[in-house]
Design a protein around this motif. Sequence first.
Motif, PDB file in Angstrom:
ATOM      1  N   LEU A 170     -60.238  71.479  37.223  1.00 52.66           N
ATOM      2  CA  LEU A 170     -59.187  72.035  38.138  1.00 52.66           C
ATOM      3  C   LEU A 170     -58.871  71.142  39.416  1.00 52.66           C
ATOM      4  CD1 LEU A 170     -61.048  75.613  38.568  1.00 52.66           C
ATOM      5  CD2 LEU A 170     -58.961  74.968  37.141  1.00 52.66           C
ATOM      6  N   GLY A 171     -58.914  69.995  38.972  1.00 54.87           N
ATOM      7  CA  GLY A 171     -58.448  68.635  39.811  1.00 54.87           C
ATOM      8  C   GLY A 171     -59.353  68.297  40.954  1.00 54.87           C
ATOM      9  N   GLU A 172     -60.678  69.070  40.921  1.00 56.04           N
ATOM     10  CA  GLU A 172     -61.493  68.673  42.039  1.00 56.04           C
ATOM     11  C   GLU A 172     -62.591  67.582  41.565  1.00 56.04           C
ATOM     12  OE1 GLU A 172     -62.616  72.302  44.631  1.00 56.04           O
ATOM     13  OE2 GLU A 172     -61.682  73.235  42.457  1.00 56.04           O
ATOM     14  N   GLY A 173     -62.653  67.260  40.249  1.00 53.96           N
ATOM     15  CA  GLY A 173     -63.801  66.487  39.685  1.00 53.96           C
ATOM     16  C   GLY A 173     -65.072  67.284  39.496  1.00 53.96           C
ATOM     17  N   LEU A 174     -65.228  68.469  39.567  1.00 56.06           N
ATOM     18  CA  LEU A 174     -66.372  69.208  39.592  1.00 56.06           C
ATOM     19  C   LEU A 174     -66.644  69.779  38.257  1.00 56.06           C
ATOM     20  CD1 LEU A 174     -65.545  71.700  42.484  1.00 56.06           C
ATOM     21  CD2 LEU A 174     -66.943  69.701  42.762  1.00 56.06           C
ATOM     22  N   PRO A 175     -68.080  69.616  37.858  1.00 57.86           N
ATOM     23  CA  PRO A 175     -68.410  69.892  36.295  1.00 57.86           C
ATOM     24  C   PRO A 175     -68.401  71.191  35.872  1.00 57.86           C
ATOM     25  CG  PRO A 175     -70.079  69.523  37.934  1.00 57.86           C
ATOM     26  CD  PRO A 175     -69.120  69.401  38.523  1.00 57.86           C
ATOM     27  N   GLU A 176     -68.252  72.427  36.966  1.00 61.97           N
ATOM     28  CA  GLU A 176     -68.452  73.549  36.367  1.00 61.97           C
ATOM     29  C   GLU A 176     -67.667  74.743  37.294  1.00 61.97           C
ATOM     30  OE1 GLU A 176     -72.733  73.956  36.394  1.00 61.97           O
ATOM     31  OE2 GLU A 176     -72.872  74.462  38.675  1.00 61.97           O
ATOM     32  N   ALA A 177     -67.678  75.913  36.719  1.00 61.39           N
ATOM     33  CA  ALA A 177     -67.200  76.817  37.884  1.00 61.39           C
ATOM     34  C   ALA A 177     -67.634  78.239  37.439  1.00 61.39           C
ATOM     35  CB  ALA A 177     -65.651  76.955  37.566  1.00 61.39           C
ATOM     36  N   GLU A 178     -67.757  79.112  38.371  1.00 58.38           N
ATOM     37  CA  GLU A 178     -68.206  80.553  37.836  1.00 58.38           C
ATOM     38  C   GLU A 178     -66.880  81.613  37.866  1.00 58.38           C
ATOM     39  OE1 GLU A 178     -70.577  84.082  40.176  1.00 58.38           O
ATOM     40  OE2 GLU A 178     -70.576  82.205  40.978  1.00 58.38           O
ATOM     41  N   LEU A 179     -67.199  82.165  36.590  1.00 61.50           N
ATOM     42  CA  LEU A 179     -66.308  83.299  36.159  1.00 61.50           C
ATOM     43  C   LEU A 179     -66.438  84.447  37.041  1.00 61.50           C
ATOM     44  CD1 LEU A 179     -63.852  84.147  34.457  1.00 61.50           C
ATOM     45  CD2 LEU A 179     -65.565  84.992  33.106  1.00 61.50           C
ATOM     46  N   VAL A 180     -65.341  84.701  38.199  1.00 56.71           N
ATOM     47  CA  VAL A 180     -65.535  85.630  39.251  1.00 56.71           C
ATOM     48  C   VAL A 180     -65.284  87.186  38.296  1.00 56.71           C
ATOM     49  CG1 VAL A 180     -64.647  86.639  41.258  1.00 56.71           C
ATOM     50  CG2 VAL A 180     -65.002  84.141  41.126  1.00 56.71           C
ATOM     51  N   GLN A 181     -63.858  87.009  37.678  1.00 57.42           N
ATOM     52  CA  GLN A 181     -63.465  88.239  36.990  1.00 57.42           C
ATOM     53  C   GLN A 181     -62.447  88.109  36.011  1.00 57.42           C
ATOM     54  OE1 GLN A 181     -61.822  92.470  38.994  1.00 57.42           O
ATOM     55  NE2 GLN A 181     -60.467  90.638  39.386  1.00 57.42           N
ATOM     56  N   TRP A 182     -62.586  88.666  34.889  1.00 55.75           N
ATOM     57  CA  TRP A 182     -61.473  88.729  33.837  1.00 55.75           C
ATOM     58  C   TRP A 182     -60.507  89.533  34.199  1.00 55.75           C
ATOM     59  CZ3 TRP A 182     -60.888  85.105  30.526  1.00 55.75           C
ATOM     60  CH2 TRP A 182     -61.841  84.264  30.084  1.00 55.75           C
ATOM     61  N   LEU A 183     -58.981  89.207  34.272  1.00 54.21           N
ATOM     62  CA  LEU A 183     -58.078  90.001  34.445  1.00 54.21           C
ATOM     63  C   LEU A 183     -57.443  90.452  33.016  1.00 54.21           C
ATOM     64  CD1 LEU A 183     -56.526  88.073  37.441  1.00 54.21           C
ATOM     65  CD2 LEU A 183     -58.075  90.071  37.378  1.00 54.21           C
ATOM     66  N   VAL A 184     -58.080  90.206  31.960  1.00 55.15           N
ATOM     67  CA  VAL A 184     -57.641  90.657  30.847  1.00 55.15           C
ATOM     68  C   VAL A 184     -58.783  91.105  29.720  1.00 55.15           C
ATOM     69  CG1 VAL A 184     -55.357  89.217  30.733  1.00 55.15           C
ATOM     70  CG2 VAL A 184     -57.565  88.278  29.646  1.00 55.15           C
ATOM     71  N   ALA A 185     -58.487  91.757  28.962  1.00 58.23           N
ATOM     72  CA  ALA A 185     -59.570  92.167  27.867  1.00 58.23           C
ATOM     73  C   ALA A 185     -59.439  91.945  26.344  1.00 58.23           C
ATOM     74  CB  ALA A 185     -59.859  93.878  28.041  1.00 58.23           C
ATOM     75  N   GLU A 186     -60.242  91.823  25.604  1.00 62.43           N
ATOM     76  CA  GLU A 186     -59.995  91.775  24.145  1.00 62.43           C
ATOM     77  C   GLU A 186     -58.932  92.599  23.715  1.00 62.43           C
ATOM     78  OE1 GLU A 186     -63.877  91.168  22.286  1.00 62.43           O
ATOM     79  OE2 GLU A 186     -64.419  89.346  23.275  1.00 62.43           O
ATOM     80  N   GLY A 187     -58.177  92.156  22.888  1.00 64.07           N
ATOM     81  CA  GLY A 187     -56.944  92.920  22.309  1.00 64.07           C
ATOM     82  C   GLY A 187     -55.800  93.192  23.110  1.00 64.07           C
ATOM     83  N   ASP A 188     -55.906  92.551  24.590  1.00 67.32           N
ATOM     84  CA  ASP A 188     -54.829  92.756  25.473  1.00 67.32           C
ATOM     85  C   ASP A 188     -53.563  91.619  24.848  1.00 67.32           C
ATOM     86  OD1 ASP A 188     -55.936  94.580  26.825  1.00 67.32           O
ATOM     87  OD2 ASP A 188     -56.168  93.599  28.598  1.00 67.32           O
ATOM     88  N   ARG A 189     -52.329  91.820  24.962  1.00 67.21           N
ATOM     89  CA  ARG A 189     -51.351  91.200  24.886  1.00 67.21           C
ATOM     90  C   ARG A 189     -50.772  90.409  26.069  1.00 67.21           C
ATOM     91  NH1 ARG A 189     -47.947  90.493  20.487  1.00 67.21           N
ATOM     92  NH2 ARG A 189     -48.895  92.291  19.750  1.00 67.21           N
ATOM     93  N   VAL A 190     -50.876  89.086  26.440  1.00 62.75           N
ATOM     94  CA  VAL A 190     -50.521  88.258  27.360  1.00 62.75           C
ATOM     95  C   VAL A 190     -49.347  87.572  27.141  1.00 62.75           C
ATOM     96  CG1 VAL A 190     -52.987  88.411  28.034  1.00 62.75           C
ATOM     97  CG2 VAL A 190     -52.147  86.317  26.995  1.00 62.75           C
ATOM     98  N   ALA A 191     -48.694  87.364  28.459  1.00 63.43           N
ATOM     99  CA  ALA A 191     -47.642  86.414  28.166  1.00 63.43           C
ATOM    100  C   ALA A 191     -48.130  84.882  28.880  1.00 63.43           C
ATOM    101  CB  ALA A 191     -46.577  86.975  29.168  1.00 63.43           C
ATOM    102  N   LEU A 192     -47.194  84.068  28.537  1.00 66.09           N
ATOM    103  CA  LEU A 192     -47.403  82.525  28.829  1.00 66.09           C
ATOM    104  C   LEU A 192     -47.451  82.343  30.402  1.00 66.09           C
ATOM    105  CD1 LEU A 192     -47.668  79.417  27.962  1.00 66.09           C
ATOM    106  CD2 LEU A 192     -45.382  79.375  28.546  1.00 66.09           C
ATOM    107  N   ASN A 193     -48.596  81.821  30.930  1.00 62.40           N
ATOM    108  CA  ASN A 193     -48.952  81.523  32.352  1.00 62.40           C
ATOM    109  C   ASN A 193     -48.947  82.910  33.275  1.00 62.40           C
ATOM    110  OD1 ASN A 193     -48.445  78.894  32.536  1.00 62.40           O
ATOM    111  ND2 ASN A 193     -46.240  78.998  32.571  1.00 62.40           N
ATOM    112  N   GLN A 194     -49.349  83.858  32.461  1.00 62.01           N
ATOM    113  CA  GLN A 194     -49.842  85.383  32.910  1.00 62.01           C
ATOM    114  C   GLN A 194     -51.311  85.019  33.539  1.00 62.01           C
ATOM    115  OE1 GLN A 194     -49.776  88.342  30.700  1.00 62.01           O
ATOM    116  NE2 GLN A 194     -51.472  89.538  31.644  1.00 62.01           N
ATOM    117  N   THR A 195     -51.649  85.562  34.660  1.00 63.87           N
ATOM    118  CA  THR A 195     -52.947  85.175  35.069  1.00 63.87           C
ATOM    119  C   THR A 195     -54.090  85.982  34.501  1.00 63.87           C
ATOM    120  OG1 THR A 195     -52.150  84.791  37.593  1.00 63.87           O
ATOM    121  CG2 THR A 195     -54.537  85.285  37.103  1.00 63.87           C
ATOM    122  N   ILE A 196     -55.007  85.149  33.834  1.00 61.80           N
ATOM    123  CA  ILE A 196     -55.902  85.871  32.992  1.00 61.80           C
ATOM    124  C   ILE A 196     -57.541  86.116  33.442  1.00 61.80           C
ATOM    125  CG2 ILE A 196     -54.728  85.319  30.737  1.00 61.80           C
ATOM    126  CD1 ILE A 196     -56.650  82.844  30.617  1.00 61.80           C
ATOM    127  N   ALA A 197     -57.703  85.113  34.673  1.00 58.03           N
ATOM    128  CA  ALA A 197     -59.300  85.194  35.246  1.00 58.03           C
ATOM    129  C   ALA A 197     -59.122  84.382  36.625  1.00 58.03           C
ATOM    130  CB  ALA A 197     -60.039  84.508  34.295  1.00 58.03           C
TER     131      ALA A 197
END
Length: 465
Positions: free
Chosen positions: A10-37
């Motif tokens: 993410l541009g910080e040189g950090l090795p990991e990140a915590e997933l706070v929340q999914w904004l999509v679910a399995e089976g959802d149709r998403v558009a390019l550049n739609q926020t997913i998480a």
Amino acid sequence: MIQEFRLPDLGEGLPEAELVQWLVAEGDRVALNQTIAEVETAKAVVELPSPHAGVVQVLHAAAGDVVEVGSPLISFEVGAEASGSPAPPDASSATRDKPAAGEVIAADAPADDAAGPNLVGYGAGPRSGNRPRRRPRIAASTFPSAATDTAVLAVAPHDDIRLVEDVESLQERPRSTPPVRKLAKDLDVDIALVTGTGPGGLITRDDVRGYAETTTRAAQPASDVRAQDTADTGETRIPIRGVRKHTAEAMVTSAFTAPHVTVFLTVDVTETTELVASLREDRSLADHRIGVLAVAAKAVCLALRHHPTLNSRWDGERGEIVQHHGVHLGIAAATERGLVVPNIRHADRMTLPVLADAIRDLATTARAGKTSPEAMRGGTFSITNVGVFGVDAGTPILNPGEAGILAIGAVRRQPWEHRGQIALREVVTLALSFDHRLVDGEQGSRFLADVGAVLREPGRAMLLT
């Protein structure tokens, strides 16, 4: 065709990140550049855009998981298969270059060497020769019925199990703010099961607390990484991660690298408080909400022009002192995730009203957990306003890479000598910590005296421009 998206740098040189929340679910149709998480790094919460337009096939992590940069995050079905129409036959599809059935193609290695999607600001994650392990998908027959104990659901990843009557609502994810999601996570509440009572169905703190009170907490697995209450020992264990972990490491590094010196100055700021009151009564400035902190920030910027050693850093690797030509002023902000110090770029070029607006916007963004990684880098001097907590003074620790930090105490009305008499005046204590490798006692004291002079007599700012 299956496309896999790995967690990018993410541009910080950090090795990991915590997933706070999914904004999509399995089976959802998403558009390019739609926020997913939303993911939380050691510095900020970042929204991830979708690198593909298609259908979500697999979510490789659950909310609360710590994901390493370059690890699989989400898989999409793209192309003709995702649109629901069969792909046209192609004689060349039988060649040995065609992916085998079910084969996963990584987003950072597109088929036929075609250019992959470009997410602005994110670097590609490292390639891995190991095929990712797919998380098992849950069949519809395994969904719990309405009679299922919701306490069990509260501790299960909400992307895996849901009530049958909630399936139709999966097209729209629950609306909430980062602090509310943080509270839900601390209380082990699955926010997808909470009904929002705020405007437009927004989930509030009271909604989360009410849900937590009406459900029985199920037993946690031993591997759960959330805060755990241990009744037998009377203690709570909270994992050290994210912003708090980064802050702790930075403060330890600073405290044991830069020799700190702190000097104090108590100042009569009655004229500053009168100036602030008059500015607030000015209708043309009513929207700017200028306060003592903004005036102090302006005083710091003016004083740094005459004391450049306080606006410098120590480059030990090159054996150099680097003096900055502009002031990127850090403002410490207390948030639910811990202390962050985003900075205002080129604060020295701003007028007092513009600087006040920048401080307000910075604090609002920080408390909402939306501070960008870029805003956390490159600060040259910082201010911490401990007076908002009713504290008179302190010995602040430097942000790594900075030569000085100013703590502003509470403004108190107290007896003070004024023009040869005792009068009730508005008084504040300033505390300046500085790096003694860069700044000696005389330089630090003169800088603090200049800041105090502007706060004592705001008109003196005309002498420092």
